[in-house]
Design an enzyme around this catalytic site. Structure first.
Site, PDB file in Angstrom:
ATOM      1  N   CYS A   1       0.862  -1.195   0.000  1.00 25.52           N
ATOM      2  CA  CYS A   1       0.000   0.000   0.000  1.00 25.52           C
ATOM      3  C   CYS A   1       0.896   1.242   0.000  1.00 25.52           C
ATOM      4  CB  CYS A   1      -0.916  -0.014   1.217  1.00 25.52           C
ATOM      5  SG  CYS A   1      -1.790  -1.589   1.395  1.00 25.52           S
TER       6      CYS A   1
ATOM      7  N   CYS B   1     -13.276  -2.991  17.839  1.00 27.56           N
ATOM      8  CA  CYS B   1     -13.064  -2.988  16.395  1.00 27.56           C
ATOM      9  C   CYS B   1     -11.673  -3.556  16.127  1.00 27.56           C
ATOM     10  CB  CYS B   1     -13.167  -1.553  15.893  1.00 27.56           C
ATOM     11  SG  CYS B   1     -12.841  -1.378  14.131  1.00 27.56           S
TER      12      CYS B   1
ATOM     13  N   ARG C   1     -16.198   9.279  10.415  1.00 27.03           N
ATOM     14  CA  ARG C   1     -15.032   9.482  11.298  1.00 27.03           C
ATOM     15  C   ARG C   1     -13.982  10.332  10.608  1.00 27.03           C
ATOM     16  NH1 ARG C   1     -16.083   5.911  15.438  1.00 27.03           N
ATOM     17  NH2 ARG C   1     -17.316   4.133  14.756  1.00 27.03           N
TER      18      ARG C   1
HETATM   19  S1  SF4 Z   1      -0.305  -2.567   7.217  1.00 29.26           S
HETATM   20 FE1  SF4 Z   1      -2.233  -2.506   6.061  1.00 29.26          FE
HETATM   21  S2  SF4 Z   1      -2.126  -0.560   4.952  1.00 29.26           S
HETATM   22 FE2  SF4 Z   1      -0.021  -1.033   5.608  1.00 29.26          FE
HETATM   23  S3  SF4 Z   1       0.924  -2.154   3.908  1.00 29.26           S
HETATM   24 FE3  SF4 Z   1       0.021  -3.675   5.289  1.00 29.26          FE
HETATM   25  S4  SF4 Z   1      -2.060  -4.063   4.467  1.00 29.26           S
HETATM   26 FE4  SF4 Z   1      -1.322  -2.139   3.542  1.00 29.26          FE
END
Ligand code: SF4
Length: 319
Positions: free
Chosen positions: A54, A127, A259
């Site tokens: 990501c 959560c 949020r």
């Molecule tokens: S922690 Fe979550 S947002 Fe960060 S690279 Fe891994 S899957 Fe992606």
């Protein structure tokens, strides 16, 4: 409930600014008459070394961000943090783990379930954000006491491959279906300021509006550019674009907690006030948001007091 498609969302988003926020305010008042903001605490229970790529995330092993990889935190450490969060006024405790996902066969899964069982005793909403889930893992998490599962769409289906290549938008939707089938509520939103267009943001909102049941919670994050990630040089989000998106979300999903999440350190107090006016009714609270900075607890308390906004009360302790 009326489902909003892209043309309907765009028609709202493009209203004259004050008309848009006035309509959103009306819908907010009709659905949330208490004028309260929910405080949530987010704890990273397993930091860094994530296999996913990501582009916004300092925890990805694909980028050199200087972040130390840590093992899954012990149950007692997490429970202590949850107790402190509760004492500070949080009514929702979110636990995030940096990994691709988890299944019922993972060696660490029993420890995750044990953590959930202990945190659930504190009477807060529980959560978790643990990446991809199998239907069975989702069922067991629900049985252990998870009330909500966070799994953001991040952006539009079309823009998603520019941000992540190690899993797909459809993978995200499959996990969300497992979460809903298991009876957990869905916390799902996105991040703006990653180079997407305003239309991409509305396309993401269109997907959120197609969920059945509707998402209980919609986090709207502004990118916090992280050193070493491909998005480290992104400029800040325009405040009026953020307010328009919040207002449109409030109109399209009247009963969702909207949020105001990451990126508040780059917003002025006045900018945050506009977000609350337009329908945001929850913030993440505490100095850290996973690996990103967040306004201090005192600054948030004084902002909410200055705006005469109440704080959602904790439930009585479970016995
Ligand atoms: S922690 Fe979550 S947002 Fe960060 S690279 Fe891994 S899957 Fe992606």
């Amino acid at each position: 409930m009326t489902r909003f498609d892209l043309p309907a969302l765009k028609a709202l988003y493009d209203l004259p600014f004050f008309e848009l926020i006035s309509q959103a305010r009306e819908v907010y008042r009709a659905n949330w008459p208490e004028h309260e903001v929910q405080l949530c605490t987010l704890m990273s229970i397993k930091t860094g070394g994530c296999s996913e790529d990501c582009a916004y995330c300092a925890q990805s092993a694909h980028y050199s961000t200087g972040l130390e990889r840590e093992a899954l935190a012990p149950v007692a450490t997490i429970v202590e943090t949850a107790e402190r969060a509760r004492a500070n006024g949080s009514t929702r405790f979110c636990m995030g783990a940096a990994w691709k996902g988890i299944t019922e066969n993972d060696a660490k899964f029993p420890q995750v379930l044990e953590t959930v069982r202990e945190v659930a005793k504190l009477g807060m909403e529980v959560c978790v954000t643990l990446g991809q889930l199998t239907p069975e893992a989702a069922r067991q998490l629900r049985a252990a006491g998870v009330t909500a599962y966070n799994h953001n769409l991040d952006t539009s289906p079309e823009f998603y491959p520019n941000i992540v290549t190690t899993h797909t938008f459809d993978d995200r939707l499959a996990t969300i279906r497992s979460v809903q089938a298991a009876g957990m509520s869905v916390c799902c939103g996105g991040i703006i300021g990653m180079g997407e267009t305003e239309l991409d943001r509305l396309k993401m909102l269109e997907v959120l509006c197609s969920f059945d049941p509707a998402p209980e919670s919609v986090p709207i994050n502004c990118l916090m550019p992280m050193e070493g990630t491909p998005l480290s040089e992104q400029p800040p989000v325009d405040i009026f674009q953020l307010v328009r998106l919040i207002a449109t979300t409030r109109l399209a999903l009247p009963k969702a907690r909207v949020r105001l999440s990451a990126g508040r350190t780059r917003l002025s107090k006045e900018g945050q006030a506009l977000c609350f006016f337009a329908g945001a009714n929850s913030i993440f609270y505490g100095d850290k948001l996973l690996t990103a900075a967040n306004p201090g607890v005192d600054a948030d308390r004084s902002l909410l007091a200055a705006l005469d906004l109440g704080i959602t009360k904790p439930q009585p302790l479970a016995v």
